[in-house]
Motif scaffolding. Structure first.
Motif, PDB file in Angstrom:
ATOM      1  N   GLU A 293       3.193 -10.763  11.689  1.00 37.52           N
ATOM      2  CA  GLU A 293       4.244 -11.324  10.847  1.00 37.52           C
ATOM      3  C   GLU A 293       4.966 -10.230  10.073  1.00 37.52           C
ATOM      4  N   LYS A 294       4.221  -9.258   9.605  1.00 36.75           N
ATOM      5  CA  LYS A 294       4.827  -8.152   8.866  1.00 36.75           C
ATOM      6  C   LYS A 294       5.791  -7.360   9.749  1.00 36.75           C
ATOM      7  N   MET A 295       5.418  -7.160  10.999  1.00 33.51           N
ATOM      8  CA  MET A 295       6.293  -6.421  11.917  1.00 33.51           C
ATOM      9  C   MET A 295       7.615  -7.157  12.145  1.00 33.51           C
ATOM     10  N   ARG A 296       7.591  -8.498  12.099  1.00 35.96           N
ATOM     11  CA  ARG A 296       8.799  -9.296  12.317  1.00 35.96           C
ATOM     12  C   ARG A 296       9.591  -9.532  11.034  1.00 35.96           C
ATOM     13  N   ALA A 297       8.997  -9.225   9.884  1.00 37.27           N
ATOM     14  CA  ALA A 297       9.573  -9.614   8.602  1.00 37.27           C
ATOM     15  C   ALA A 297      10.874  -8.867   8.315  1.00 37.27           C
ATOM     16  N   PRO A 298      11.822  -9.537   7.639  1.00 34.08           N
ATOM     17  CA  PRO A 298      13.053  -8.863   7.225  1.00 34.08           C
ATOM     18  C   PRO A 298      12.804  -7.946   6.041  1.00 34.08           C
ATOM     19  N   THR A 299      13.724  -7.043   5.812  1.00 29.77           N
ATOM     20  CA  THR A 299      13.622  -6.161   4.651  1.00 29.77           C
ATOM     21  C   THR A 299      14.012  -6.934   3.393  1.00 29.77           C
ATOM     22  N   VAL A 300      13.453  -6.555   2.257  1.00 27.34           N
ATOM     23  CA  VAL A 300      13.672  -7.288   1.021  1.00 27.34           C
ATOM     24  C   VAL A 300      15.062  -7.005   0.453  1.00 27.34           C
ATOM     25  N   ASP A 301      15.634  -8.011  -0.171  1.00 27.62           N
ATOM     26  CA  ASP A 301      16.866  -7.820  -0.937  1.00 27.62           C
ATOM     27  C   ASP A 301      16.476  -7.355  -2.337  1.00 27.62           C
ATOM     28  N   PRO A 302      16.874  -6.154  -2.745  1.00 26.90           N
ATOM     29  CA  PRO A 302      16.477  -5.676  -4.073  1.00 26.90           C
ATOM     30  C   PRO A 302      17.108  -6.519  -5.170  1.00 26.90           C
ATOM     31  N   GLY A 303      16.450  -6.509  -6.323  1.00 27.70           N
ATOM     32  CA  GLY A 303      16.957  -7.268  -7.446  1.00 27.70           C
ATOM     33  C   GLY A 303      15.858  -7.552  -8.440  1.00 27.70           C
ATOM     34  N   VAL A 304      16.134  -8.493  -9.347  1.00 28.83           N
ATOM     35  CA  VAL A 304      15.173  -8.873 -10.369  1.00 28.83           C
ATOM     36  C   VAL A 304      14.512 -10.185  -9.959  1.00 28.83           C
ATOM     37  N   TYR A 305      13.205 -10.175  -9.896  1.00 33.06           N
ATOM     38  CA  TYR A 305      12.433 -11.335  -9.456  1.00 33.06           C
ATOM     39  C   TYR A 305      11.279 -11.584 -10.429  1.00 33.06           C
ATOM     40  N   ASP A 306      10.785 -12.814 -10.437  1.00 32.75           N
ATOM     41  CA  ASP A 306       9.463 -13.056 -10.984  1.00 32.75           C
ATOM     42  C   ASP A 306       8.457 -12.534  -9.964  1.00 32.75           C
ATOM     43  N   LEU A 307       7.347 -12.002 -10.446  1.00 29.28           N
ATOM     44  CA  LEU A 307       6.391 -11.332  -9.575  1.00 29.28           C
ATOM     45  C   LEU A 307       4.994 -11.899  -9.803  1.00 29.28           C
ATOM     46  N   VAL A 308       4.371 -12.399  -8.749  1.00 28.58           N
ATOM     47  CA  VAL A 308       2.968 -12.801  -8.789  1.00 28.58           C
ATOM     48  C   VAL A 308       2.172 -11.698  -8.108  1.00 28.58           C
ATOM     49  N   VAL A 309       1.219 -11.135  -8.836  1.00 33.55           N
ATOM     50  CA  VAL A 309       0.471  -9.981  -8.340  1.00 33.55           C
ATOM     51  C   VAL A 309      -0.976 -10.393  -8.100  1.00 33.55           C
ATOM     52  N   ASP A 310      -1.423 -10.202  -6.867  1.00 35.37           N
ATOM     53  CA  ASP A 310      -2.799 -10.489  -6.497  1.00 35.37           C
ATOM     54  C   ASP A 310      -3.720  -9.415  -7.081  1.00 35.37           C
ATOM     55  N   PRO A 311      -4.993  -9.758  -7.388  1.00 38.21           N
ATOM     56  CA  PRO A 311      -5.914  -8.739  -7.903  1.00 38.21           C
ATOM     57  C   PRO A 311      -6.059  -7.518  -6.998  1.00 38.21           C
ATOM     58  N   SER A 312      -5.891  -7.717  -5.683  1.00 44.13           N
ATOM     59  CA  SER A 312      -6.017  -6.605  -4.748  1.00 44.13           C
ATOM     60  C   SER A 312      -4.924  -5.569  -4.918  1.00 44.13           C
ATOM     61  N   ASN A 313      -3.873  -5.916  -5.623  1.00 44.05           N
ATOM     62  CA  ASN A 313      -2.808  -4.975  -5.955  1.00 44.05           C
ATOM     63  C   ASN A 313      -2.828  -4.593  -7.432  1.00 44.05           C
ATOM     64  N   LEU A 314      -3.104  -5.565  -8.295  1.00 44.46           N
ATOM     65  CA  LEU A 314      -2.979  -5.339  -9.736  1.00 44.46           C
ATOM     66  C   LEU A 314      -4.006  -4.344 -10.264  1.00 44.46           C
ATOM     67  N   TRP A 315      -5.169  -4.234  -9.599  1.00 48.47           N
ATOM     68  CA  TRP A 315      -6.192  -3.301 -10.089  1.00 48.47           C
ATOM     69  C   TRP A 315      -5.645  -1.884 -10.191  1.00 48.47           C
ATOM     70  N   LEU A 316      -4.803  -1.477  -9.219  1.00 45.21           N
ATOM     71  CA  LEU A 316      -4.291  -0.110  -9.219  1.00 45.21           C
ATOM     72  C   LEU A 316      -3.266   0.087 -10.328  1.00 45.21           C
ATOM     73  N   THR A 317      -2.463  -0.915 -10.607  1.00 48.04           N
ATOM     74  CA  THR A 317      -1.515  -0.834 -11.723  1.00 48.04           C
ATOM     75  C   THR A 317      -2.268  -0.705 -13.045  1.00 48.04           C
ATOM     76  N   ILE A 318      -3.371  -1.430 -13.169  1.00 46.61           N
ATOM     77  CA  ILE A 318      -4.219  -1.298 -14.354  1.00 46.61           C
ATOM     78  C   ILE A 318      -4.768   0.122 -14.453  1.00 46.61           C
ATOM     79  N   HIS A 319      -5.269   0.631 -13.336  1.00 47.68           N
ATOM     80  CA  HIS A 319      -5.846   1.981 -13.324  1.00 47.68           C
ATOM     81  C   HIS A 319      -4.851   3.021 -13.830  1.00 47.68           C
TER      82      HIS A 319
END
Length: 517
Positions: free
Chosen positions: A253-279
């Protein structure tokens, strides 16, 4: 609090007999007696045996393996108000005494350099209770080093072959890192501790290649490194079978996915990603040596300077962060640190306000704290202890929402899962993070993956936008084996627990567009 989260039972272990049989106490007695006789006002002795193993496969075939042991001891002294340090490997009483004398000589030499520089600063240590003949062993069932190498390779081979059999997976990298760390510590105050820690990091990465365009991408397992034993790979603590079964379809699915439109979004962050931001944005920023400017040459200082303690609005009122040396299965969990300070848990950020730092005994005394919170660590017997990170964790909200409930409240947003790359400035202020996969959120529902996503911000702005914190059911203890600090460089393992979380109005970049500018 972290201590209220569900814990798993484990089989208690004792210190390995071959380590206990080493002449730990006689060596320590010889070294400490010599340091005391030479006028040291404080001396500590640390004996370490660190065994590190690694097994790596490429496309289900062994690529490399190693099994090494670092063994030796160190003596650290305070003499004339100045640090001195020396290390050795000769396991005789005379040699230990000579190492202590070398540490004192180093302190005397350092004192001359400091005086020549015009400084009158003296090393003083915060008080700590005496812990005599204490033993501590981390929480695990089966020591990975007791498992035959063939069994380790067979498991990694099986996992790799599962991925390789899936349509669209061209290559698979698999690895397992294992460490057993034994330490004996004694000091002139009377503390003596013996410890044993086991940790491991399994990881698989699947690679897909488009045969027509040559375009490729990858996806890595989310199972975090942990202070666990072999049981972590065979069913306790992480569902590896389910994750391996899901990766091929997610990667396709990732290989087929379109590129993101940049901008301002609300963001839900999974723990598998947020741990590094905390670090990066909290863990390193709240190390007091950085905040005081003592750690400036390697990866910078901190925007969270000491004069802002109790004042700095670090984030929203929903933000509560602890430093913790006691979390079960935490990579930075210890019974006692490398200055003989007992493991403990404390607040770093409470209701969004900076209320604490990570301390060793010197910075605690220097800044008026009654006690260190146990953040001194050396990664080998040849290195001096430096202030290192505890398990720094964002607390979940009691009775808080699930990840699905967080997503359901977002009209236009992005959901990010898994860590990948990051960039942060020397003061831990401006940052950018990417992920393993990202999903568009529309009207409370996931609408498929998008590629080339990075979220960007400043630390107070980002944490100030925290709008909701997930409940304990979303909490995961992530982490890393390879946190670097100090010169000469040292590496430490550290965990970061966190729930899923919602952030409002976050700047989303398109990494391909940014790279082309």
């Amino acid at each position: 609090m972290i201590g209220d989260l569900p814990r798993e039972d484990h089989v208690p272990h004792s210190i390995d007999e071959d380590f206990s049989a080493l002449p730990l106490r006689p060596l320590a007695d010889a070294a400490l007696a010599r340091a005391r006789a030479l006028g040291a006002t404080h001396a500590d002795f640390r004996f370490e045996r660190v065994r590190s193993g690694s097994w790596r496969l490429r496309d289900a075939k062994p690529a490399s393996s190693s099994d090494t042991t670092d063994l030796g001891y160190a003596v650290r002294v305070v003499h004339g108000g100045t640090w001195g340090f020396a290390s050795g490997v000769d396991l005789t009483m005379d040699a230990a005494a000579r190492v202590a004398a070398q540490a004192v000589a180093m302190a005397k030499l350092s004192a001359k350099v400091i005086q020549a520089a015009g400084s009158d600063e003296r090393v003083e240590l915060a008080d700590e209770p005496v812990y005599a003949d204490r033993t501590w062993v981390s929480a695990y069932d089966v020591n990975p080093f007791s498992v035959p190498d063939g069994e380790k390779v067979a498991l990694l081979t099986d996992w790799s072959e599962r991925l390789l059999r899936a349509e669209g997976v061209a290559h698979v990298d698999a690895s397992l890192l294992v460490v057993q760390e034994n330490k004996f510590y004694a000091d002139t105050a009377g503390t003596s501790t013996t410890q044993q820690r086991v940790r491991l990091h399994p990881q698989l990465t699947a690679v897909a290649v488009d045969p027509d365009s040559g375009e490729f991408d990858s996806m890595r397992t989310l199972g975090p490194p942990a202070g666990r034993g072999w049981e972590y790979l065979t069913g306790t603590g992480w569902d590896w079978d389910r994750e391996l079964a899901e990766i091929p379809e997610l990667l396709a699915e990732k290989m087929r996915a379109p590129t993101v439109d940049p901008g301002v979004y609300d963001l839900v962050v999974d723990p598998s990603n947020l741990w590094l931001t905390i670090h990066e944005s909290i863990g390193h920023a709240t190390e007091l040596d950085r905040a005081l400017g003592y750690e400036a040459a390697y990866a910078g200082t901190s925007f969270a300077t000491f004069d802002q303690l109790g004042k700095l609005r670090y984030g929203s009122e929903l933000m509560n962060v602890t430093g913790d040396r006691t979390a079960e299965h935490g990579l930075a969990t210890v019974g006692y640190d490398d200055e003989g300070v007992a493991g403990q848990s404390w607040d770093l950020v409470r209701d969004g306000v900076l209320v604490g730092y990570q301390l060793d005994r010197r910075t605690a005394r220097l800044t008026g704290f009654d006690r260190s919170n146990g953040c001194a660590f050396a990664d080998s017997p040849s290195h001096v202890p430096v202030q290192r990170m505890a398990n720094v964790s964002l607390l979940p909200a009691p009775g808080g929402p699930s990840t699905e409930e967080l997503i359901s409240g977002v009209e236009r947003g992005i959901y990010v899962v898994g860590d990948r790359s990051w960039s942060i400035d020397m003061q831990r202020y401006n940052f950018q993070f990417t992920q393993q996969r990202a999903y568009v959120i529309r009207n409370g529902r996931l609408r498929g993956q998008v590629r080339d996503v990075a979220y960007q911000g400043t630390t107070p702005e980002f944490w100030g936008s925290l709008g909701a914190v997930g409940g304990p059911q979303t909490y995961v203890l992530g982490g890393a084996f390879n946190c670097g600090k100090a010169q000469p460089g040292q590496v430490a393992s550290v965990s970061h627990g966190c729930p899923s979380a919602l952030f409002h109005g976050v700047n989303i970049l398109n990494t391909t567009q940014e790279a082309g500018r």
